[in-house]
Design a protein around this motif. Structure first.
Motif, PDB file in Angstrom:
ATOM      1  N   MET A   1      13.332  19.711 105.198  1.00  0.00           N
ATOM      2  CA  MET A   1      14.482  20.487 104.772  1.00  0.00           C
ATOM      3  C   MET A   1      14.805  21.614 105.746  1.00  0.00           C
ATOM      4  N   ASN A   2      14.486  21.418 106.990  1.00  0.00           N
ATOM      5  CA  ASN A   2      14.787  22.454 107.989  1.00  0.00           C
ATOM      6  C   ASN A   2      16.275  22.536 108.310  1.00  0.00           C
ATOM      7  N   GLU A   3      16.980  21.425 108.195  1.00  0.00           N
ATOM      8  CA  GLU A   3      18.406  21.402 108.491  1.00  0.00           C
ATOM      9  C   GLU A   3      19.222  21.595 107.206  1.00  0.00           C
ATOM     10  N   PRO A   4      20.443  22.169 107.322  1.00  0.00           N
ATOM     11  CA  PRO A   4      21.245  22.493 106.130  1.00  0.00           C
ATOM     12  C   PRO A   4      21.617  21.285 105.264  1.00  0.00           C
ATOM     13  N   GLN A   5      22.268  20.271 105.839  1.00  0.00           N
ATOM     14  CA  GLN A   5      22.795  19.156 105.051  1.00  0.00           C
ATOM     15  C   GLN A   5      21.758  18.040 104.941  1.00  0.00           C
ATOM     16  N   THR A   6      20.584  18.373 104.383  1.00  0.00           N
ATOM     17  CA  THR A   6      19.509  17.391 104.245  1.00  0.00           C
ATOM     18  C   THR A   6      19.135  17.227 102.785  1.00  0.00           C
ATOM     19  N   MET A   7      18.486  16.115 102.477  1.00  0.00           N
ATOM     20  CA  MET A   7      18.112  15.843 101.094  1.00  0.00           C
ATOM     21  C   MET A   7      16.866  14.962 101.041  1.00  0.00           C
ATOM     22  N   VAL A   8      16.113  15.114  99.926  1.00  0.00           N
ATOM     23  CA  VAL A   8      14.970  14.262  99.612  1.00  0.00           C
ATOM     24  C   VAL A   8      15.316  13.496  98.349  1.00  0.00           C
ATOM     25  N   ILE A   9      15.058  12.184  98.359  1.00  0.00           N
ATOM     26  CA  ILE A   9      15.448  11.353  97.223  1.00  0.00           C
ATOM     27  C   ILE A   9      14.235  10.606  96.683  1.00  0.00           C
ATOM     28  N   THR A  10      14.341  10.107  95.459  1.00  0.00           N
ATOM     29  CA  THR A  10      13.267   9.295  94.880  1.00  0.00           C
ATOM     30  C   THR A  10      13.375   7.866  95.403  1.00  0.00           C
ATOM     31  N   SER A  11      12.300   7.116  95.276  1.00  0.00           N
ATOM     32  CA  SER A  11      12.302   5.729  95.740  1.00  0.00           C
ATOM     33  C   SER A  11      13.298   4.886  94.950  1.00  0.00           C
ATOM     34  N   ALA A  12      13.462   5.178  93.651  1.00  0.00           N
ATOM     35  CA  ALA A  12      14.436   4.440  92.840  1.00  0.00           C
ATOM     36  C   ALA A  12      15.860   4.736  93.298  1.00  0.00           C
ATOM     37  N   PHE A  13      16.127   5.985  93.648  1.00  0.00           N
ATOM     38  CA  PHE A  13      17.445   6.388  94.140  1.00  0.00           C
ATOM     39  C   PHE A  13      17.724   5.711  95.488  1.00  0.00           C
ATOM     40  N   ALA A  14      16.696   5.634  96.327  1.00  0.00           N
ATOM     41  CA  ALA A  14      16.848   4.990  97.638  1.00  0.00           C
ATOM     42  C   ALA A  14      17.179   3.509  97.484  1.00  0.00           C
ATOM     43  N   LYS A  15      16.485   2.851  96.571  1.00  0.00           N
ATOM     44  CA  LYS A  15      16.740   1.423  96.364  1.00  0.00           C
ATOM     45  C   LYS A  15      18.126   1.175  95.811  1.00  0.00           C
ATOM     46  N   LYS A  16      18.603   2.090  94.985  1.00  0.00           N
ATOM     47  CA  LYS A  16      19.933   1.965  94.379  1.00  0.00           C
ATOM     48  C   LYS A  16      21.020   1.911  95.440  1.00  0.00           C
ATOM     49  N   TYR A  17      20.870   2.711  96.502  1.00  0.00           N
ATOM     50  CA  TYR A  17      21.916   2.795  97.530  1.00  0.00           C
ATOM     51  C   TYR A  17      21.611   1.945  98.761  1.00  0.00           C
ATOM     52  N   PHE A  18      20.335   1.848  99.135  1.00  0.00           N
ATOM     53  CA  PHE A  18      19.989   1.204 100.406  1.00  0.00           C
ATOM     54  C   PHE A  18      19.251  -0.125 100.244  1.00  0.00           C
ATOM     55  N   GLY A  19      19.006  -0.514  98.998  1.00  0.00           N
ATOM     56  CA  GLY A  19      18.276  -1.754  98.788  1.00  0.00           C
ATOM     57  C   GLY A  19      16.875  -1.648  99.349  1.00  0.00           C
ATOM     58  N   ASN A  20      16.455  -2.654 100.096  1.00  0.00           N
ATOM     59  CA  ASN A  20      15.112  -2.671 100.689  1.00  0.00           C
ATOM     60  C   ASN A  20      15.080  -2.076 102.093  1.00  0.00           C
ATOM     61  N   GLN A  21      16.211  -1.561 102.552  1.00  0.00           N
ATOM     62  CA  GLN A  21      16.259  -0.959 103.878  1.00  0.00           C
ATOM     63  C   GLN A  21      15.623   0.433 103.853  1.00  0.00           C
ATOM     64  N   PRO A  22      15.058   0.884 104.974  1.00  0.00           N
ATOM     65  CA  PRO A  22      14.499   2.247 105.023  1.00  0.00           C
ATOM     66  C   PRO A  22      15.600   3.284 104.763  1.00  0.00           C
TER      67      PRO A  22
END
Length: 807
Positions: free
Chosen positions: A141-162
């Motif tokens: 979180m050193n940069e302003p427009q950054t975010m940390v997401i849950t694994s479920a949230f990541a799968k919802k938007y990115f599928g199995n991609q990193p």
């Protein structure tokens, strides 16, 4: 020797199948309830204990003392975190969290409305020991427009991609994913699907102290004293808050200095937030320590009921085993050996009940999770520690439940037994104990029945209380801010439909406390006597149709003008605000209210108080301001074909090509959701009242069967002498029913005291009616009567020849 005890115990249990089944089933139900409730209590007590140094973390709260009493808030203003860190060396770290949502999140062609986004300081995840499964927790979180997401949230938007390195659009602003966590632990007082860097939001804000803003946490050094630190907070108020209030409200430093005693920062231990915090605007609904005590007591009571069944049935069946005891004593058995034999039987039975209890837990766990809103897994009952505790509990219960019957049975007089007597040296004592245990069982059952009635009455009262507005047939269209400048055109288009009686654009919806525009300090100007008052008030931004659409009564003055510009500095207030600002019963039309930065508003109207939050809380001050917000459109409708109307509204909405999908709710449904906690409590009381009654009646059924068996020859003689079936049934039932009446009479004052104390948590509450006690007593009496009558009628209808043929 132990093997012989077990073989003898097993044979005894097989010979008495009915009593063994009643004991095993009653105990298994009691143990299953005890295990489920213990898992619930353990879950509640484990909240927020997962951070590595949880005992050193405290949340900063704000307590305000105003005309109408004391109010506590779980959040403080934006400058408090850094200000406290700079002032006190005993604070090692500070961090903040604040909600953001609902918002629309987009990635390529995927777009979803997200309700659970949070904004956090860069060190938040470290302080709360939430590890990253991808990314660097020290730099994510050193940069302003950054975010940390849950694994479920990541799968919802990115599928199995990193997910790392990809960007999401949040209300059109790009945010780069720099970390992924598994999830926030279930036993946490906050949750989120994504965590945005807070810095860009707070850096833009004026660094003030006197309002509300973010949930703020302090991590103290190991040897620091929270009490000493808290005692020095009035100095902070003098240094930072008083000058701010003097400037913003346009009052002297001397007048603003009175805030030192009325504006109080306090510390809440992190581990106490979930069960001991009852502040306004909590991040999520908290638990309540009183319910933990109640449920723990229920677990103990239900287990006691099951133990009582065992004790009563063992004592009652003692006559049947008296000859066995007599013969064993003649053959040389010692009293200690007999006690060991009977305790072995008791422990064997409870171990079997524990195994069956685990089966019941497995079957009922999904229903229990739904009832308690928990996610307890069955595997948690099967780890070696849990199994050790469970079977140790079964062993202890077996000893406790069997110890008195063991001493009674082993103490039989040999000569009395072999002459055909009962063998007990203290039959009166045994009868008194048996009666006392029955009274206790139905005391608990009646208590729970009364509690269930009162909970549901209070819930019905709150849901049907006059709210001060009309919630029926009000349709809420959500996220209408996405219409932008087209919102008024959409509203006018809707009003052409004859099934839509009125439509209003507003920032907030009654019943949705999270959707309010916030809380601010507001004050009235000095009166001729030099009096001045400042309070915290809630704020809605509305248009001129808000009050008529919801049927809110105007007591004095006028509504807003149709043109926003004509009323940009006008305000409509509720009765609570009039009272809290010290205007008494007068209507302050034309008076001035001062908000922050010396902004002055003229009171143009006073509306009747209405319950814009739960009826559990006292109606708080509220001011309506004209315009500004377009979050929702509320429609007053009149139609029986709601489905067709919704389809028509959706078609019109989609014609404006907004980014947000059509979303709606009904005001009465939203209002009902405010009472989920009370509904849950009512269901839990109902379930355990039924369980307690079942266990009590199981014991009563077996006890009645045995007592009638002892009097079978008496019944035969009475029938031969002309006694009717009804008179025999009444004779056999009255002894037990007297005990139920006594139990109810004891339960009535205890229930009245306990439920009156529970009702004190509600600002608006019922008075417990006398008929509740009579109905509860009648239910207990009826259920017990049916249980006993089944055996009594069966005995009364039996052929007397069979019972007398051996005489």
């Amino acid at each position: 020797m132990l093997r012989n005890y077990i073989k003898t115990a097993w044979r005894s249990l097989k010979r008495n199948k009915i009593f063994s089944f009643i004991n095993v089933f009653g105990l298994s139900v009691g143990l299953a309830c005890c295990m489920l409730i213990t898992a619930y209590v353990y879950s509640e007590l484990s909240y927020d204990r997962y951070p590595a140094e949880a005992d050193q973390i405290y949340r900063v709260g704000l307590r305000t003392i105003e005309n109408n009493g004391t109010t506590e808030y779980p959040m403080v203003d934006v400058a408090v975190a850094k200000g406290m860190k700079d002032q006190y060396p005993e604070i090692s770290q500070v961090t903040r969290i604040g909600g953001r949502g609902p918002v629309f999140v987009k990635y390529n062609e995927k777009q979803f409305k997200e309700e659970h986004l949070q904004m956090i300081d860069a060190n938040f995840l470290q302080i709360f020991s939430i590890p990253l499964i991808d990314g660097d927790i020290n730099t994510c979180m050193n940069e302003p427009q950054t975010m940390v997401i849950t694994s479920a949230f990541a799968k919802k938007y990115f599928g199995n991609q990193p997910a790392l390195g990809k960007s999401l659009l949040i209300d059109h602003d790009p945010y780069k994913v720099t970390g992924v966590i598994d999830k926030v632990p279930d036993n946490s007082h906050f949750h989120g699907d994504a965590f945005l860097n807070l810095a860009p939001f707070v850096d833009k804000r004026v660094q003030t102290w006197s309002n509300l803003g973010y949930f703020t946490y302090l991590k103290l050094n190991p040897n620091a004293s929270a009490k000493k630190l808290e005692a020095s907070f009035p100095d902070l108020v003098r240094k930072f808050v008083v000058p701010e209030i003097a400037h913003d409200m346009g009052v002297s430093m001397a007048e603003a200095g009175k805030s030192v005693n009325n504006f109080i920062f306090f510390l809440q231990p992190l581990t106490a937030i979930h069960l001991h915090s009852n502040t306004k605007y909590e991040m999520e609904p908290n638990g309540d320590i009183s319910y933990v005590y109640i449920f723990a007591a229920l677990a103990i009571f239900i287990l006691m009921l099951a133990c009582i069944n065992f004790t009563n049935l063992s004592i009652a069946s003692s006559a049947k085993r008296s000859k066995e005891v007599g013969i064993r004593k003649v053959l040389g058995s010692e009293k200690s050996g007999l006690i060991s034999q009977f305790l072995t039987e008791s422990v064997l039975l409870t171990l079997g009940a524990m195994v069956l209890g685990l089966v019941i837990v497995y079957l009922l766990l999904p229903l229990f999770n739904n009832l308690s809103l928990k996610r307890i897994e069955f595997n948690s009952f099967l780890n070696y520690k849990a199994l050790l505790v469970e079977f140790l509990l079964a062993f202890v219960v077996g000893i406790i439940a069997g110890i008195y019957p063991a001493f009674v049975l082993s103490g039989f007089n040999i000569i009395s037994v072999l002459k055909g007597g009962g063998g007990s040296n203290k039959p009166a004592t045994t009868n008194y104990l048996r009666s006392g245990l029955i009274i206790f069982q139905f005391f608990v059952s009646t208590l729970l029945i009364i509690a269930t009635f009162v909970v549901y009455q209070q819930l019905h009262y709150m849901q049907n209380k006059k709210l001060g507005y009309d919630k029926d047939q009000v349709l809420v269209l959500n996220d209408t801010y996405t219409l932008g400048t087209n919102i008024n055109a959409f509203r006018q288009q809707l009003l052409r439909n004859p099934q839509i009686l009125n439509a209003t654009i507003s920032s907030s919806v009654p019943g949705n406390t999270q959707g309010m525009d916030g809380t601010e300090i507001a004050s009235r100007e000095f009166d001729k006597n030099g009096n001045h008052a400042g309070i915290h008030t809630n704020i809605y931004h509305v248009d001129e149709t808000y009050l008529p659409t919801l049927g809110i009564k105007m007591l004095k003055g006028r509504n807003f003008y149709p043109s926003f510009s004509g009323d940009s500095m006008s305000v409509v207030v509720n009765e609570a605000m009039v009272r809290d600002l010290g205007w008494g019963n007068a209507y302050p039309i034309g008076k001035t209210i001062v908000r922050s930065a010396k902004t002055k508003y003229t009171v143009v109207g006073v509306m009747q108080d209405f319950h814009y939050a739960s009826a559990r809380q006292k109606i708080a001050p509220l001011m309506l301001l004209s315009g500004h917000s377009t979050n929702n459109i509320l429609l007053k409708i009149k139609t029986t074909n709601v489905k067709a109307l919704l389809a028509d509204i959706k078609t019109q909405y989609n014609g404006f090509k907004t980014d947000a999908p059509f979303s709606y709710s009904f005001l009465d449904e939203q209002f009902a959701s405010l009472y989920a906690s009370e509904q849950q409590t009512g269901k839990i009381f109902t379930v355990f009242a039924v369980v307690a009654l079942i266990i009590a009646c199981l014991g009563l059924f077996g006890l009645a069967a045995y007592m009638i068996r002892l009097r079978i020859k008496e019944i035969g003689i009475r029938k031969v002498l002309g006694a009717s079936t009804g008179s025999i049934t009444a004779m056999l039932s009255q002894e037990f029913l007297k005990l139920i009446v006594i139990a109810s009479l004891i339960a009535f004052p205890v229930a009245w005291f306990a439920m009156n104390k529970w009702l004190q948590d509600f600002a608006y509450r019922i008075n417990i009616q006398w008929w509740v006690f009579l109905v509860a007593g009648a239910i207990a009496l009826l259920v017990a009567g049916v249980t006993i009558s089944f055996q009594s009628v069966k005995a009364a209808l039996a052929n007397p020849v069979r019972s007398l043929r051996n005489e």
